[in-house]
Design an enzyme around this catalytic site. Structure first.
Site, PDB file in Angstrom:
ATOM      1  N   GLY A  26       0.812  -1.212   0.000  1.00  0.00           N
ATOM      2  CA  GLY A  26       0.000   0.000   0.000  1.00  0.00           C
ATOM      3  C   GLY A  26       0.841   1.256   0.000  1.00  0.00           C
ATOM      4  N   THR A  27       0.186   2.349  -0.353  1.00  0.00           N
ATOM      5  CA  THR A  27       0.865   3.639  -0.405  1.00  0.00           C
ATOM      6  C   THR A  27      -0.175   4.727  -0.634  1.00  0.00           C
ATOM      7  OG1 THR A  27       2.655   4.855  -1.472  1.00  0.00           O
ATOM      8  CG2 THR A  27       1.225   3.609  -2.890  1.00  0.00           C
ATOM      9  N   THR A  28       0.268   5.969  -0.651  1.00  0.00           N
ATOM     10  CA  THR A  28      -0.579   7.095  -1.044  1.00  0.00           C
ATOM     11  C   THR A  28       0.224   8.002  -1.958  1.00  0.00           C
ATOM     12  OG1 THR A  28      -1.795   7.058   1.059  1.00  0.00           O
ATOM     13  CG2 THR A  28      -1.945   9.060  -0.262  1.00  0.00           C
ATOM     14  N   LYS A  55       9.127   7.685  -3.262  1.00  0.00           N
ATOM     15  CA  LYS A  55       8.221   7.151  -4.283  1.00  0.00           C
ATOM     16  C   LYS A  55       7.997   8.124  -5.443  1.00  0.00           C
ATOM     17  CE  LYS A  55       5.828   4.655  -0.630  1.00  0.00           C
ATOM     18  NZ  LYS A  55       4.556   4.428   0.075  1.00  0.00           N
TER      19      LYS A  55
END
Length: 235
Positions: free
Chosen positions: A14-16, A47
């Protein structure tokens, strides 16, 4: 705790990631947590990856997949710049990402946001989710944390924002996702791209706004144990 975990099972990653246009350029933002299932593999990863001097990409999903796509696109854009004698446009960079993502959609598990500025079209944001679709948008959000942000962006985003407004919006949105999404966390990184160049900014976790029932950061475990319980929110 289950000690008989299947290590070969697919990991939940997961990430944003966020990309926002403003009056004069774009702001890209992301958290810094790289997770493999419930294990945080890297708490300070970057990222937001450079493709050219004027185009960057935000990466989500499989770190390996997104990194290899970024490496290939950077190589092709370098050749493109040499042949044409001028930097590639944001649209060209985004379509190269789309081409690789679509042609290898059965093997890749990555969603990307391409953002940048060029002298022909100004600031542009392109969302390239799983499967290789390409969508030009005034703002784009991706990763597991994006589920918590759609309503917020519908209310908070506006046309013609200033640079400061756009940067504050991105930092606020990523901090909101960190508060709700267990797979997002760490620090917030932003990249602002406009006619003047590229500006990177870094926001440590202890400088981010706290939301809802989040506890204030402590220097040690003893500080956390001795602290009084948080007061309930006023509704």
């Amino acid at each position: 705790m289950d000690l008989n975990m299947d290590l070969n099972a697919p990991h939940s990653m997961g990430t944003t990631i966020i990309g926002v246009t403003y009056n004069g350029g774009v702001v890209l933002g992301a958290d810094s947590r790289t997770s493999t299932g419930v294990y945080v593999a890297n708490r300070a990863s970057d990222k937001i990856t450079k493709l050219t001097d004027n185009v960057y990409v935000c990466r989500s999903g499989s770190a390996a997949d997104s990194q290899i796509v970024s490496d290939y696109v950077r190589h092709f854009l370098h050749q493109h710049t040499i042949q044409l004698g001028q930097p590639a446009t944001v649209k060209v960079a985004a379509n190269l990402v789309r081409l690789l993502a679509y042609n290898n959609k059965d093997m890749l598990q990555t969603g990307l946001i391409v953002g940048g500025w060029d002298k022909y079209e100004g600031g542009r944001i392109y969302g390239i989710p799983l499967g290789g679709t390409i969508i030009e948008q005034p703002f784009a959000i991706g990763g597991s944390g994006s589920s918590y942000l759609y309503g917020f962006f519908d209310q908070a985003w506006k046309e013609g924002m200033t640079r400061d407004e756009a940067e504050q919006l991105v930092v606020k949105a990523v901090s909101l996702a960190i508060a709700r999404d267990g797979a997002s966390g760490g620090v917030v990184r932003t990249v602002t791209i406009n006619s003047e160049g590229v500006t990177r900014k870094f926001y440590p976790g202890d400088q981010l706004p706290l939301w809802h029932e989040e506890l204030e950061p402590k220097n040690s475990l003893l500080d956390a144990l001795n602290a009084s319980s948080p007061e309930p929110m006023n509704i």
